[in-house]
Scaffold this motif. Structure first.
Motif, PDB file in Angstrom:
ATOM      1  N   VAL A 246       0.840  -1.194   0.000  1.00 50.50           N
ATOM      2  CA  VAL A 246       0.000   0.000   0.000  1.00 50.50           C
ATOM      3  C   VAL A 246       0.881   1.252   0.000  1.00 50.50           C
ATOM      4  N   ALA A 247       1.973   1.217   0.757  1.00 47.99           N
ATOM      5  CA  ALA A 247       2.872   2.373   0.819  1.00 47.99           C
ATOM      6  C   ALA A 247       3.426   2.705  -0.570  1.00 47.99           C
ATOM      7  N   LEU A 248       3.825   1.681  -1.300  1.00 49.57           N
ATOM      8  CA  LEU A 248       4.408   1.931  -2.620  1.00 49.57           C
ATOM      9  C   LEU A 248       3.347   2.476  -3.573  1.00 49.57           C
ATOM     10  N   ALA A 249       2.134   1.927  -3.490  1.00 49.92           N
ATOM     11  CA  ALA A 249       1.057   2.458  -4.332  1.00 49.92           C
ATOM     12  C   ALA A 249       0.726   3.900  -3.938  1.00 49.92           C
ATOM     13  N   ALA A 250       0.851   4.202  -2.661  1.00 48.45           N
ATOM     14  CA  ALA A 250       0.552   5.555  -2.190  1.00 48.45           C
ATOM     15  C   ALA A 250       1.561   6.568  -2.725  1.00 48.45           C
ATOM     16  N   LEU A 251       2.826   6.150  -2.851  1.00 49.24           N
ATOM     17  CA  LEU A 251       3.827   7.045  -3.447  1.00 49.24           C
ATOM     18  C   LEU A 251       3.422   7.395  -4.884  1.00 49.24           C
ATOM     19  N   GLN A 252       2.932   6.380  -5.592  1.00 45.46           N
ATOM     20  CA  GLN A 252       2.495   6.591  -6.967  1.00 45.46           C
ATOM     21  C   GLN A 252       1.262   7.508  -6.999  1.00 45.46           C
ATOM     22  N   ALA A 253       0.335   7.286  -6.076  1.00 38.73           N
ATOM     23  CA  ALA A 253      -0.875   8.116  -6.031  1.00 38.73           C
ATOM     24  C   ALA A 253      -0.530   9.573  -5.771  1.00 38.73           C
TER      25      ALA A 253
ATOM     26  N   TYR B 234      -7.447   6.807   5.972  1.00 39.90           N
ATOM     27  CA  TYR B 234      -6.196   6.594   5.248  1.00 39.90           C
ATOM     28  C   TYR B 234      -5.541   5.290   5.703  1.00 39.90           C
ATOM     29  N   VAL B 235      -5.085   4.507   4.750  1.00 41.62           N
ATOM     30  CA  VAL B 235      -4.233   3.356   5.077  1.00 41.62           C
ATOM     31  C   VAL B 235      -2.798   3.855   5.061  1.00 41.62           C
ATOM     32  N   VAL B 236      -2.364   4.307   3.903  1.00 37.00           N
ATOM     33  CA  VAL B 236      -1.146   5.104   3.793  1.00 37.00           C
ATOM     34  C   VAL B 236      -1.545   6.294   2.921  1.00 37.00           C
ATOM     35  N   ARG B 237      -1.502   7.470   3.487  1.00 36.22           N
ATOM     36  CA  ARG B 237      -1.992   8.650   2.787  1.00 36.22           C
ATOM     37  C   ARG B 237      -1.176   8.910   1.521  1.00 36.22           C
ATOM     38  N   PRO B 238      -1.830   9.175   0.376  1.00 27.18           N
ATOM     39  CA  PRO B 238      -3.234   9.581   0.170  1.00 27.18           C
ATOM     40  C   PRO B 238      -4.214   8.434  -0.110  1.00 27.18           C
ATOM     41  N   LEU B 239      -3.850   7.201   0.086  1.00 31.56           N
ATOM     42  CA  LEU B 239      -4.779   6.108  -0.209  1.00 31.56           C
ATOM     43  C   LEU B 239      -5.590   5.739   1.027  1.00 31.56           C
ATOM     44  N   ARG B 240      -6.908   5.671   0.823  1.00 32.73           N
ATOM     45  CA  ARG B 240      -7.814   5.244   1.883  1.00 32.73           C
ATOM     46  C   ARG B 240      -8.193   3.788   1.667  1.00 32.73           C
TER      47      ARG B 240
ATOM     48  N   TRP C 161       2.175   9.323   3.566  1.00 27.94           N
ATOM     49  CA  TRP C 161       2.219   9.380   5.021  1.00 27.94           C
ATOM     50  C   TRP C 161       1.788   8.044   5.618  1.00 27.94           C
ATOM     51  N   ASN C 162       2.671   7.494   6.428  1.00 33.12           N
ATOM     52  CA  ASN C 162       2.481   6.173   7.020  1.00 33.12           C
ATOM     53  C   ASN C 162       2.175   6.368   8.509  1.00 33.12           C
ATOM     54  N   HIS C 163       0.892   6.430   8.843  1.00 34.11           N
ATOM     55  CA  HIS C 163       0.544   6.752  10.238  1.00 34.11           C
ATOM     56  C   HIS C 163       0.655   5.543  11.151  1.00 34.11           C
ATOM     57  N   ALA C 164       0.743   4.349  10.554  1.00 32.26           N
ATOM     58  CA  ALA C 164       0.823   3.126  11.371  1.00 32.26           C
ATOM     59  C   ALA C 164       1.992   2.260  10.895  1.00 32.26           C
TER      60      ALA C 164
ATOM     61  N   GLY D 172       9.633   3.592  14.184  1.00 30.08           N
ATOM     62  CA  GLY D 172       8.501   3.054  14.922  1.00 30.08           C
ATOM     63  C   GLY D 172       7.390   4.064  15.153  1.00 30.08           C
ATOM     64  N   THR D 173       7.696   5.332  14.872  1.00 31.76           N
ATOM     65  CA  THR D 173       6.688   6.390  15.012  1.00 31.76           C
ATOM     66  C   THR D 173       6.199   6.762  13.614  1.00 31.76           C
ATOM     67  N   PRO D 174       5.006   7.378  13.514  1.00 34.24           N
ATOM     68  CA  PRO D 174       4.483   7.742  12.191  1.00 34.24           C
ATOM     69  C   PRO D 174       5.520   8.517  11.377  1.00 34.24           C
ATOM     70  N   PHE D 175       5.613   8.191  10.097  1.00 39.24           N
ATOM     71  CA  PHE D 175       6.616   8.831   9.236  1.00 39.24           C
ATOM     72  C   PHE D 175       6.105   8.868   7.809  1.00 39.24           C
ATOM     73  N   ALA D 176       6.825   9.557   6.959  1.00 38.12           N
ATOM     74  CA  ALA D 176       6.496   9.561   5.534  1.00 38.12           C
ATOM     75  C   ALA D 176       7.451   8.640   4.802  1.00 38.12           C
ATOM     76  N   TRP D 177       6.908   7.820   3.917  1.00 33.26           N
ATOM     77  CA  TRP D 177       7.768   7.197   2.909  1.00 33.26           C
ATOM     78  C   TRP D 177       8.080   8.282   1.890  1.00 33.26           C
ATOM     79  N   ALA D 178       9.304   8.327   1.416  1.00 34.21           N
ATOM     80  CA  ALA D 178       9.634   9.364   0.447  1.00 34.21           C
ATOM     81  C   ALA D 178      10.606   8.832  -0.593  1.00 34.21           C
ATOM     82  N   LEU D 179      10.417   9.290  -1.808  1.00 29.93           N
ATOM     83  CA  LEU D 179      11.458   9.138  -2.818  1.00 29.93           C
ATOM     84  C   LEU D 179      12.218  10.454  -2.821  1.00 29.93           C
ATOM     85  N   VAL D 180      13.526  10.367  -2.622  1.00 31.31           N
ATOM     86  CA  VAL D 180      14.350  11.564  -2.479  1.00 31.31           C
ATOM     87  C   VAL D 180      15.410  11.587  -3.580  1.00 31.31           C
ATOM     88  N   ARG D 181      15.437  12.671  -4.333  1.00 33.77           N
ATOM     89  CA  ARG D 181      16.506  12.857  -5.323  1.00 33.77           C
ATOM     90  C   ARG D 181      17.594  13.691  -4.659  1.00 33.77           C
TER      91      ARG D 181
END
Lengths: 354, 324
Positions: free
Chosen positions: A144-151, A193-199, B77-80, B88-97
Motif C-alpha cells: 500500500v505504501a508503494l502504491a501511495a507514493l504513486q498516487a 487513510y491506510v497510507v496517505r493519500p490512499l484510503r 504518510w504512514n501513520h501506522a 517506529g513512530t508515524p513517518f512519511a515514505w519518500a522518494l528523495v533525489r
C-alpha cells in the motif's frame, strides 16, 4: 506499423473463477482450486486427459509453503504424466506461456489456472519480499505504501485528486454488484487513510481465490465454444526495478505491450484492467489511451476482488466471457505484477463478426 | 464440518547475499557516511547505484559522490508503521533525489505530521549511529533548511556537505545478510484436517477416489490420477510394508536421532500410496524391502514416532510392487 499476426487462431473458450473471500481456511489450495478446474472442463466437455498443455501461476510466498503448486497439480490429474508448466507469477503470464505453446502447434488445447491464498500471511509484508533485496526490501515498504507514493505523484502532477480516486472506487464496487464472485460489492465507504493519500476504499480487498481458462486453437475452439474469444495479440513488458528511476505517473511498459499486442489498431469496446489501487486505473487509462467510450472493468475489477496471482488471469477471463456472451466484440485485458505497475501484460480479444 | 485446524507457521531466513563492485562501494560508503551514485555513459547519475544501465544494459561503475541533501519527489504518510520498517513512530515514505543525482532513493522521512511534508521539500540524510554497510545505515531522512543554521531537529550541518570521497574504501564490505521473517497461520484444509484429527486417536485415515477407487494416505483432497475430489474416508494400517528405503548418515540440525538411521516408504495395509516414516527397532543394515512394520507411538505424541518390525514374514514383492 506492421505487426506479425499469430500463425494460428487461438481463443479463450472457457472461464471459471471461485467466489473470492477474505479467507478459505477450511480448504487446502487444491480443494479451493478443483471446483473451477471442473467447471471449465464441464463448459467444454473436455476431460483432463484431453488437455494438450497445462500451465499454472501461483506464489509460494502467499501461503508460506515451498513448492505448493506441486500439490495443486493433484487437481488436474497429473498421472499418467502430462505436459505441464508453472510460472511464479500471475496466471496471466501462465496464459501467455500456454498461448505460445499452442502457437508452436505442439498442442491444440491448454488448461491455464492460477490461485492465491493470501489469508494465511500478512500480505502487505509478504509482497515486500519481491522487492530489490539490497536497497529496498530491508526497509519493508509494504504494497500500500508503494502504491501511495504513486498516487501522490499523480496528485502532484494534477492527473487526479482524492475525490476522483473515490469515484473510481465507487464505480468499481457498484459494477461488482453484477458479479456474484466479487468480494467487495455495492457501496463501500472510502474509510480512513491506510497510507496517505490512499484510503481503505482505494485499496483492493485481501482475499483467497482461484481461476481457470481453457484455450483452444482453430476449429477446435469453434467446436468447444459457440463464440470463442480469439486472442489477436498478447505482449508483456517490464520496467526498471528501481522505483526512483521510473516516472510513476506513466506506464510505458503497458503502452508498449498494448502496441505490440495490436491494441491500438482498432478501438476496443471493453477493457478489463488489473488496477489493484484506484490510482493505478488513472495511470493505465492514460497509457492505454482509453476514453469514456470504453467500458472499463464491468466486473468490478481488482478493487472488488484481488486474489493475488489470479486477479490478472481473471481480467482475461472476464474480457473473454463478455465476448462469449455477446456483450463485447473487441476487448482489452491487462494484468500487472510487482510494485507500482512494474510488469504489465496486455491481451486483445475479439469475437467473430456478427 | 469439524473445527478448522490452525497453527502458527513462522518462515524466517537470513539470506547471505554477495555484492558487486558498485553495490559494495555504495553500502561501504553508507558505513562511512558517504553517498555514492553511479554515472551512466550519457551523463546521468543514478542513486542508489546499479551495475547495469537500466536503459542500455551497459555495465557501469563510474562512482561519484552526491550530497546527503536532496529533494522529495513523491511521498506517502504512514501513520501506522509496520514491524521492521525504519521508524517506529508515524513517518512519511519518500522518494528523495539527492543533490547531484538524477534518480530518487526510497527511504523513510521523519516529520511531525503529513502537513509538514510536501513534494519538493528539502531533506537530508540522518545517519544511523551504528553502521554496518546496509541501506539501514541511513536511519531516515529529516527536514533540512538550506537557508542555514540548525534545523528544528538540532542536526549537525557539517553532515549536510559532500565529503569529497571516492568509491575507494579500506575494508570494503562484500556482502549483506538480508534477514526476513514472515508470520503465517497455517490451516491444512478439509482432507488433511480429518487425517490429523484421526491421528490424534492413533488411527490412520485415508480417502478413496470415487473414480479409480485408490486409497490415498495422507489424503490431500484430490486424486492425482483422476483429478477429482476424494471424500470417502477409509481406515488403513496400522501395519504396513516397507516398499523402499534409504540409510541416512548425516545428522540434521536439531534432530535428536542417532545416525545412521533408516527412512522408508511404508505402504500401510489398505492404502494405495506409500507414506514416509523412520524405521526403528532393527539394525539399520537389516532393513529390507518387504519388511512388515507397525507404528510406535510416543506418549502424548500426535503422530507415530517411528515404525518397527512386526515379526511377520516379509511381504511378497508382487503384493506391493505397484506402490514402489
Amino acid at each position: 506499423m506492421t505487426r506479425h499476426l499469430p500463425v494460428r487462431d487461438i481463443a479463450v473458450v472457457a472461464f471459471a473463477q471461485t467466489d473470492h473471500r477474505r479467507t478459505s481456511e477450511e480448504l487446502s489450495e487444491v480443494e479451493m482450486l478443483m471446483p473451477v478446474l471442473h467447471e471449465v472442463l464441464a463448459q467444454t466437455g473436455l476431460k483432463t486427459a484431453d488437455i494438450g498443455f497445462t500451465c499454472s501461476g501461483s506464489s509460494d510466498y502467499l501461503a508460506g509453503r515451498a513448492f505448493s503448486f506441486t500439490l495443486a497439480l493433484d487437481g488436474v490429474g497429473a498421472w499418467p504424466p502430462i505436459s505441464e508448466s508453472h510460472v511464479e507469477m500471475d496466471g496471466a503470464w501462465a496464459l501467455y506461456e500456454a498461448w505460445t505453446k499452442l502457437l508452436t502447434g505442439d498442442a491444440d488445447t491448454a488448461l491455464v489456472y492460477s490461485y492465491g491464498k493470501s489469508s494465511p500471511g500478512p500480505l502487505r509484508d509478504v509482497l515486500t519480499r519481491q522487492l530489490d533485496p539490497y536497497y529496498v526490501a530491508p526497509l519493508w515498504p509494504d504494497s500500500v505504501a508503494l502504491a501511495a507514493l504513486q498516487a501522490q505523484a499523480l496528485i502532484d502532477a494534477g492527473a487526479t485528486d482524492e475525490p476522483a480516486l473515490a469515484a473510481v472506487a465507487a464505480r468499481s464496487r457498484t459494477d461488482a454488484t453484477a458479479n456474484s464472485h466479487a468480494q467487495l460489492r455495492g457501496s463501500v465507504p472510502q474509510g480512513e487513510y491506510v497510507v496517505r493519500p490512499l484510503r481503505t476504499g482505494d485499496c483492493p480487498p485481501i482475499g483467497d481465490g482461484a481461476a481457470a481458462v481453457i484455450l483452444a486453437a482453430g476449429e477446435r475452439a469453434r467446436e468447444l465454444c459457440a463464440r470463442p474469444a480469439w486472442i489477436r495479440g498478447v505482449d508483456h513488458r517490464i520496467e526498471a526495478h528501481g522505483l526512483g528511476v521510473r516516472d510513476l505517473t506513466d506506464s510505458p511498459s503497458t503502452r508498449l505491450a498494448a502496441e505490440k499486442a495490436g491494441a491500438f489498431e482498432r478501438p476496443v469496446d471493453t477493457a478489463e484492467l488489473h488496477a489493484p489501487f484506484t490510482s493505478q486505473e488513472v495511470v493505465l487509462r492514460k497509457a492505454l489511451k482509453l476514453d469514456d467510450s470504453v467500458r472499463v472493468n464491468p466486473s468490478g475489477g481488482a478493487l472488488a476482488a484481488n486474489p493475488v496471482m489470479a486477479a490478472g488471469l481473471i481480467r482475461i477471463g472476464e474480457a473473454a466471457a463478455r465476448i462469449h456472451r455477446g456483450e463485447s466484440d473487441r476487448a482489452l485485458a491487462h494484468a500487472t505484477s510487482g510494485p507500482c505497475l512494474q510488469q504489465n501484460l496486455v491481451a486483445v480479444l475479439e469475437g467473430d463478426p456478427r | 464440518m469439524p473445527e478448522v485446524l490452525k497453527a502458527p507457521l513462522v518462515v524466517e531466513f537470513p539470506f547471505t547475499r554477495s555484492l558487486g563492485p558498485v553495490q559494495s562501494a555504495f553500502l561501504t560508503g553508507l558505513r562511512e557516511r558517504v553517498v555514492l551514485g553511479v554515472r551512466t555513459s550519457d551523463g546521468r547519475t543514478l542513486v542508489p547505484p546499479v551495475e547495469y544501465d537500466p536503459v542500455t544494459a551497459e555495465e557501469i561503475r563510474d562512482l561519484v559522490e552526491v550530497a546527503p541533501t536532496g529533494t522529495v519527489t513523491t511521498w506517502a504518510w504512514n501513520h501506522a508503521p509496520r514491524r521492521d520498517q525504519p521508524l517506529g513512530t508515524p513517518f512519511a515514505w519518500a522518494l528523495v533525489r539527492l543533490d547531484g543525482a538524477d534518480t530518487a532513493l526510497l527511504h523513510a522521512l521523519d516529520a511531525p505530521g503529513p502537513d509538514a511534508v510536501h513534494t519538493g521539500m528539502r531533506v537530508r540524510v540522518r545517519w544511523a549511529e551504528e553502521r554496518t554497510g546496509a541501506i539501514t545505515d541511513i536511519a531516515c531522512f529529516e527536514p533540512y533548511d538550506d537557508k542555514g543554521g540548525r534545523d528544528d531537529h538540532g542536526g549537525d550541518d557539517s553532515l549536510a556537505e559532500p565529503t569529497g570521497r571516492t568509491g575507494e574504501f579500506e575494508d570494503p564490505i562484500t556482502g549483506i545478510v538480508a534477514s526476513a521473517r514472515l508470520d503465517y497461520t497455517y490451516s491444512p484444509g478439509r482432507a488433511q484436517t480429518a487425517y490429523i484429527n484421526a491421528l490424534a486417536d492413533r488411527r490412520n485415515v485415508g480417502e478413496r477416489c470415487p473414480s479409480c477407487r485408490k486409497v490415498y494416505v495422507p489424503p490431500r483432497g484430490a486424486c492425482p490420477t483422476c483429478g477429482v475430489a476424494t471424500s470417502e474416508q477409509v481406515e488403513v494400517g496400522p501395519r504396513g510394508t516397507v516398499t523402499t528405503f534409504c540409510i541416512v548418515n548425516i545428522k540434521a540440525k536439531n534432530l535428536d536421532i542417532e545416525v545412521p538411521y533408516v527412512y522408508a516408504h511404508i505402504a500401510l495395509d489398505g492404502a494405495d500410496l506409500a507414506l514416509h516414516g523412520r524405521i526403528g527397532g532393527i539394525p539399520y543394515d537389516q532393513v529390507r524391502m518387504g519388511l512388515r512394520v507397525e507404528p510406535v507411538w510416543a506418549e502424548g505424541a500426535r503422530y507415530p514416532d517411528h515404525y518397527r518390525p512386526t515379526g511377520e514374514p516379509d511381504a511378497d514383492y508382487d503384493t506391493y510392487k505397484e506402490l514402489v
